[in-house]
Design a protein around this motif. Structure first.
Motif, PDB file in Angstrom:
ATOM      1  N   GLN A  61      73.010 -86.227  59.832  1.00 42.89           N
ATOM      2  CA  GLN A  61      72.700 -86.452  58.417  1.00 42.89           C
ATOM      3  C   GLN A  61      72.042 -87.818  58.215  1.00 42.89           C
ATOM      4  O   GLN A  61      71.029 -87.939  57.506  1.00 42.89           O
ATOM      5  CB  GLN A  61      73.981 -86.359  57.592  1.00 42.89           C
ATOM      6  N   ILE A 125      72.316 -79.699  55.740  1.00 44.08           N
ATOM      7  CA  ILE A 125      73.187 -80.633  56.461  1.00 44.08           C
ATOM      8  C   ILE A 125      74.191 -81.271  55.509  1.00 44.08           C
ATOM      9  O   ILE A 125      75.367 -81.470  55.854  1.00 44.08           O
ATOM     10  CB  ILE A 125      72.336 -81.711  57.163  1.00 44.08           C
ATOM     11  N   THR A 240      68.632 -75.766  60.849  1.00 44.70           N
ATOM     12  CA  THR A 240      68.040 -77.049  60.470  1.00 44.70           C
ATOM     13  C   THR A 240      66.771 -77.331  61.265  1.00 44.70           C
ATOM     14  O   THR A 240      65.714 -77.647  60.689  1.00 44.70           O
ATOM     15  CB  THR A 240      69.049 -78.185  60.700  1.00 44.70           C
TER      16      THR A 240
END
Length: 375
Positions: A61, A125, A240
């Motif tokens: 993150q 995320i 992601t």
């Protein structure tokens, strides 16, 4: 009862303090080896995996946010560079309108890329990492309730072991009381002594059952949830980075097209400048120190000669006014009588070999500029 704060009373505070003291005492006894500690190797491994998952997720993150900050910085730098070029680009230059549109398209492309990564990757995320604090708090609560369970278990065990001793201690003073009491009261005194002992025992047993129930409920919930959460990391990482790869590929593909367009505009601007310089009468003499040299000697040049090029590819003529080329041919580029007839990317020329042999312009023709290079 006096209020100490919002929702906190003196009684609650005392209970919380007592719990912390009891837990601290239990942990000390466990470390000294005077009390057994509940251990679960499987659960401890789950917690270790969760801690690693938490660290990895938080780092991802953080790095993704840093990446987006860099993308935003690149967008700002690109916009300033495009604005600088637009300010310097003079209105009469080739491709002024296209250049302005290209600057706008470039900025839009950067903006779309930043927004796409934010929406499709960073938000995913953020949602994934947002689960961790609650799970972490529940693990900590489970650990506290495990200590409470151990403490209640040990307290109840100690009462069981000391029950007979306590009964013997109660029996002696009871016998003395019975001797001094009237016969009608002797049974009541004995019953009271037994009741007091059983009360402590029953209270300890109830506390043990309550502590065990709370601990086991938390323990079962976490043992069900932690493996599922740990396995979910694979799907999150795949989603992601697949999303990022897709948006990066699209961004670079579109940016490559814009870069090609910019290069074409710059190339044609240079060609325009060269044509303007060659068409200037004051430079005609200079265009002639650049004349063709054959066999080491100056050769007479055809009228309207501008410069010489060499064919780098074969070109098959498709019309009667076109010049057919073979790779390696030397071509004398000529000025058109009417510059307005000049088509972008096309030149008028005559093969040097024909000129040297015939000294006429009968074989001149149009050819694509990008099939040649200047000599």
């Amino acid at each position: 009862m006096a209020e100490l704060g919002k929702g906190v009373t003196a009684g609650k505070l005392a209970i919380n303090v007592q719990k912390r003291l009891t837990r601290a005492q239990e942990k000390v006894l466990q470390k000294l080896g005077k009390a057994d500690e509940t251990r679960d190797a499987v659960f401890e491994e789950m917690v270790a995996n969760f801690n690693k998952q938490t660290n990895d997720g938080s780092k991802l993150q953080k790095d993704l946010k840093a990446y987006l900050v860099s993308v935003k910085a690149m967008q700002d730098a690109s916009r300033r560079l495009q604005d600088c070029l637009a300010d310097m680009y003079e209105p009469e230059w080739f491709g002024k309108v296209e250049m302005d549109a290209l600057a706008e398209d470039t900025d839009t492309l950067w903006l779309d890329f930043h927004q796409s990564v934010t929406d499709k990757s960073l938000l995913a995320i953020d949602t994934y990492v947002a689960q961790f604090p609650d799970i972490k708090a529940r693990i900590a609560k489970r650990d506290r309730k495990m200590v409470d369970f151990d403490s209640a278990r040990h307290h109840f065990g100690n009462l069981q072991k000391g029950k007979k001793k306590d009964e013997a201690k109660i029996a002696k003073p009871a016998a003395l009381l019975e001797m001094a009491a009237p016969s009608w009261a002797q049974g009541l005194i004995s019953a009271h002594q037994v009741a007091q002992t059983n009360l402590s025992y029953n209270q300890a047993e109830e506390e043990l059952g309550r502590a065990q129930r709370i601990f086991e409920e938390l323990n079962v919930e976490l043992q069900d949830e932690l493996p599922v959460l740990f396995d979910s990391r694979v799907g999150v990482y795949v989603e992601t980075f697949q999303s990022m790869a897709k948006h990066q590929e699209k961004f670079h593909r579109e940016m490559s097209k814009l870069s090609e367009n910019l290069n074409d505009i710059m190339t044609k601007l240079e060609e325009q400048r060269a044509l303007n310089d060659d068409s200037n009468p004051s430079d005609s003499a200079a265009s002639a120190p650049k004349g063709a040299v054959t066999n080491g000697s100056d050769a007479e040049l055809p009228p309207g000669f501008l410069y010489k090029v060499k064919a780098v590819h074969d070109y098959a003529a498709t019309d009667g006014d076109e010049l057919e080329l073979k790779m390696g041919d030397l071509v004398l580029v000529l000025a058109l009588e009417n510059p307005d007839e000049q088509d972008d990317g096309w030149l008028l020329g005559l093969k040097e070999s024909h000129w040297l042999q015939n000294k006429d312009l009968s074989a001149k023709g149009m050819f694509p500029e990008n099939f040649t290079s200047k000599v």
